[in-house]
Design a protein around this motif. Structure first.
Motif, PDB file in Angstrom:
ATOM      1  N   GLY A  13       0.499  -1.069  -0.173  1.00  0.00           N
ATOM      2  CA  GLY A  13       0.439  -0.456  -0.164  1.00  0.00           C
ATOM      3  C   GLY A  13       0.756   1.599  -0.136  1.00  0.00           C
ATOM      4  N   VAL A  14       1.776   1.435   0.764  1.00  0.00           N
ATOM      5  CA  VAL A  14       3.010   2.191   0.924  1.00  0.00           C
ATOM      6  C   VAL A  14       3.564   2.574  -0.503  1.00  0.00           C
ATOM      7  N   LEU A  15       3.797   1.479  -1.598  1.00  0.00           N
ATOM      8  CA  LEU A  15       4.676   1.262  -2.196  1.00  0.00           C
ATOM      9  C   LEU A  15       3.760   2.184  -3.569  1.00  0.00           C
ATOM     10  N   ALA A  16       2.837   2.146  -3.435  1.00  0.00           N
ATOM     11  CA  ALA A  16       1.206   1.950  -4.160  1.00  0.00           C
ATOM     12  C   ALA A  16       0.893   3.581  -4.442  1.00  0.00           C
ATOM     13  N   GLY A  17       0.942   4.098  -2.682  1.00  0.00           N
ATOM     14  CA  GLY A  17       0.960   5.716  -2.612  1.00  0.00           C
ATOM     15  C   GLY A  17       2.045   6.403  -2.595  1.00  0.00           C
ATOM     16  N   ALA A  18       3.632   6.226  -2.947  1.00  0.00           N
ATOM     17  CA  ALA A  18       4.084   6.797  -3.294  1.00  0.00           C
ATOM     18  C   ALA A  18       4.129   6.791  -4.162  1.00  0.00           C
ATOM     19  N   ALA A  19       4.403   6.056  -5.347  1.00  0.00           N
ATOM     20  CA  ALA A  19       3.783   5.838  -6.978  1.00  0.00           C
ATOM     21  C   ALA A  19       3.216   7.469  -7.236  1.00  0.00           C
ATOM     22  N   GLU A  20       1.804   7.059  -6.654  1.00  0.00           N
ATOM     23  CA  GLU A  20       0.969   8.458  -6.937  1.00  0.00           C
ATOM     24  C   GLU A  20       1.449   9.443  -6.498  1.00  0.00           C
ATOM     25  N   LEU A  21       2.603   9.761  -4.957  1.00  0.00           N
ATOM     26  CA  LEU A  21       3.541  11.672  -4.943  1.00  0.00           C
ATOM     27  C   LEU A  21       4.705  11.219  -5.999  1.00  0.00           C
ATOM     28  N   ASP A  22       4.983  10.187  -6.613  1.00  0.00           N
ATOM     29  CA  ASP A  22       5.995  10.210  -7.614  1.00  0.00           C
ATOM     30  C   ASP A  22       7.047  11.612  -7.278  1.00  0.00           C
ATOM     31  N   LEU A  23       7.446  11.515  -5.885  1.00  0.00           N
ATOM     32  CA  LEU A  23       8.411  11.889  -5.899  1.00  0.00           C
ATOM     33  C   LEU A  23       9.985  11.645  -6.295  1.00  0.00           C
ATOM     34  N   PRO A  24      10.890  12.927  -6.743  1.00  0.00           N
ATOM     35  CA  PRO A  24      12.019  12.673  -7.379  1.00  0.00           C
ATOM     36  C   PRO A  24      12.886  11.573  -7.608  1.00  0.00           C
ATOM     37  N   GLY A  25      13.627  10.402  -8.167  1.00  0.00           N
ATOM     38  CA  GLY A  25      14.493   9.425  -7.074  1.00  0.00           C
ATOM     39  C   GLY A  25      14.105   8.196  -6.156  1.00  0.00           C
ATOM     40  N   TRP A  26      12.636   8.359  -5.839  1.00  0.00           N
ATOM     41  CA  TRP A  26      11.906   7.906  -4.412  1.00  0.00           C
ATOM     42  C   TRP A  26      12.338   6.387  -4.474  1.00  0.00           C
ATOM     43  N   TYR A  27      12.283   6.268  -3.055  1.00  0.00           N
ATOM     44  CA  TYR A  27      12.463   4.164  -2.580  1.00  0.00           C
ATOM     45  C   TYR A  27      11.979   3.806  -1.648  1.00  0.00           C
ATOM     46  N   LEU A  28      11.420   3.070  -1.331  1.00  0.00           N
ATOM     47  CA  LEU A  28      11.145   2.578   0.313  1.00  0.00           C
ATOM     48  C   LEU A  28      11.870   2.055   0.454  1.00  0.00           C
ATOM     49  N   THR A  29      12.530   1.993   1.596  1.00  0.00           N
ATOM     50  CA  THR A  29      13.916   1.150   1.785  1.00  0.00           C
ATOM     51  C   THR A  29      14.150   1.010   3.577  1.00  0.00           C
ATOM     52  N   ALA A  30      15.120   0.429   3.679  1.00  0.00           N
ATOM     53  CA  ALA A  30      15.694   0.069   4.793  1.00  0.00           C
ATOM     54  C   ALA A  30      15.278  -0.801   5.406  1.00  0.00           C
ATOM     55  N   GLY A  31      14.536  -0.259   6.674  1.00  0.00           N
ATOM     56  CA  GLY A  31      13.674  -1.663   7.678  1.00  0.00           C
ATOM     57  C   GLY A  31      12.639  -2.493   7.253  1.00  0.00           C
ATOM     58  N   CYS A  32      12.393  -1.430   6.365  1.00  0.00           N
ATOM     59  CA  CYS A  32      10.238  -1.795   6.353  1.00  0.00           C
ATOM     60  C   CYS A  32      10.575  -3.024   5.242  1.00  0.00           C
ATOM     61  N   VAL A  33      11.654  -2.579   4.510  1.00  0.00           N
ATOM     62  CA  VAL A  33      11.717  -3.870   3.127  1.00  0.00           C
ATOM     63  C   VAL A  33      12.749  -5.253   3.679  1.00  0.00           C
ATOM     64  N   VAL A  34      14.014  -4.922   4.377  1.00  0.00           N
ATOM     65  CA  VAL A  34      14.233  -6.201   5.161  1.00  0.00           C
ATOM     66  C   VAL A  34      13.683  -7.134   6.357  1.00  0.00           C
ATOM     67  N   GLN A  35      12.730  -6.219   6.674  1.00  0.00           N
ATOM     68  CA  GLN A  35      11.917  -6.828   8.041  1.00  0.00           C
ATOM     69  C   GLN A  35      11.386  -7.544   7.536  1.00  0.00           C
ATOM     70  N   THR A  36      10.942  -7.410   6.465  1.00  0.00           N
ATOM     71  CA  THR A  36       9.734  -8.159   5.657  1.00  0.00           C
ATOM     72  C   THR A  36      10.045  -9.141   5.218  1.00  0.00           C
ATOM     73  N   VAL A  37      11.171  -9.377   4.657  1.00  0.00           N
ATOM     74  CA  VAL A  37      11.695 -10.339   3.993  1.00  0.00           C
ATOM     75  C   VAL A  37      12.004 -11.766   5.355  1.00  0.00           C
ATOM     76  N   TRP A  38      12.729 -10.631   6.778  1.00  0.00           N
ATOM     77  CA  TRP A  38      13.450 -11.642   7.952  1.00  0.00           C
ATOM     78  C   TRP A  38      11.937 -11.966   8.230  1.00  0.00           C
ATOM     79  N   ASN A  39      10.770 -11.652   8.053  1.00  0.00           N
ATOM     80  CA  ASN A  39       9.201 -11.948   8.811  1.00  0.00           C
ATOM     81  C   ASN A  39       8.844 -12.816   8.026  1.00  0.00           C
ATOM     82  N   VAL A  40       9.077 -12.796   6.731  1.00  0.00           N
ATOM     83  CA  VAL A  40       8.175 -14.070   5.945  1.00  0.00           C
ATOM     84  C   VAL A  40       9.223 -15.669   5.512  1.00  0.00           C
TER      85      VAL A  40
END
Length: 183
Positions: A13-40
């Motif tokens: 959901g955050v990725l979809a919203g970030a795409a809508e905001l269209d900030l220059p050079g944006w990335y969803l990054t760091a803990g939320c990404v790696v911690q999702t992997v760790w959880n799965v």
């Protein structure tokens, strides 16, 4: 990576919203990404223990707090129903980093160069969705440590105490992590 991250509905959901905001050079990054992997990988709920979602962008055209705050406010409105989404312009990091962490930070020249300087190489990961819907993953140190639950220090910028504070919290949440010592 995409098939694992899609287990976290908040993250997608955050990725979809970030795409809508269209900030220059944006990335969803760091803990939320790696911690999702760790959880799965470790059989937990995909969003378990994730404190915030870091949405970084790079806009060197205006380094004022007011310009960054406009992006933060737009994000706050867009993500009103989501957990905490931290929006930061990585072009401004050098203006406040030393006050917060005690060491100077040279100016970054892109979101990617900011990601390269995170305290753990394991967290040097960013994802975004391009306008054509394709996922882009930036992982300068690869993804094997992320999927193998290995946390490796990255002493290029962050001081030791930052790494040790982060890893202490992570060990409590994910005791199966292998945390390598600061060099």
């Amino acid at each position: 990576m995409q098939e694992v991250l899609t287990h976290n509905e908040v993250l997608t959901g955050v990725l979809a919203g970030a795409a809508e905001l269209d900030l220059p050079g944006w990335y969803l990054t760091a803990g939320c990404v790696v911690q999702t992997v760790w959880n799965v990988v470790s059989g937990r709920s995909a969003a378990d223990g994730i404190l915030d979602y870091d949405l970084f962008y790079f806009d060197a055209s205006d380094l004022s707090w007011e310009a960054e705050d406009a992006a933060v406010r737009a994000g706050r409105a867009r993500f009103a129903d989501a957990p905490v989404v931290e929006i930061r312009n990585e072009a401004r990091v050098h203006l406040w980093y030393e006050r917060k962490f005690g060491v100077p930070c040279p100016p970054h020249d892109s979101t990617e160069s900011a990601i390269d300087s995170f305290a753990a190489t394991t967290c040097c990961v960013g994802v975004r969705v391009d306008p054509d819907g394709r996922w882009r993953v930036y992982a300068p140190h690869g993804l094997s440590d992320v999927f193998n639950l290995v946390v490796r220090p990255n002493p290029v910028l962050a001081p030791r105490h930052v790494y040790e504070a982060k890893t202490a919290r992570w060990r409590e949440q994910w005791p199966e992590l292998t945390v390598l010592p600061w060099p």
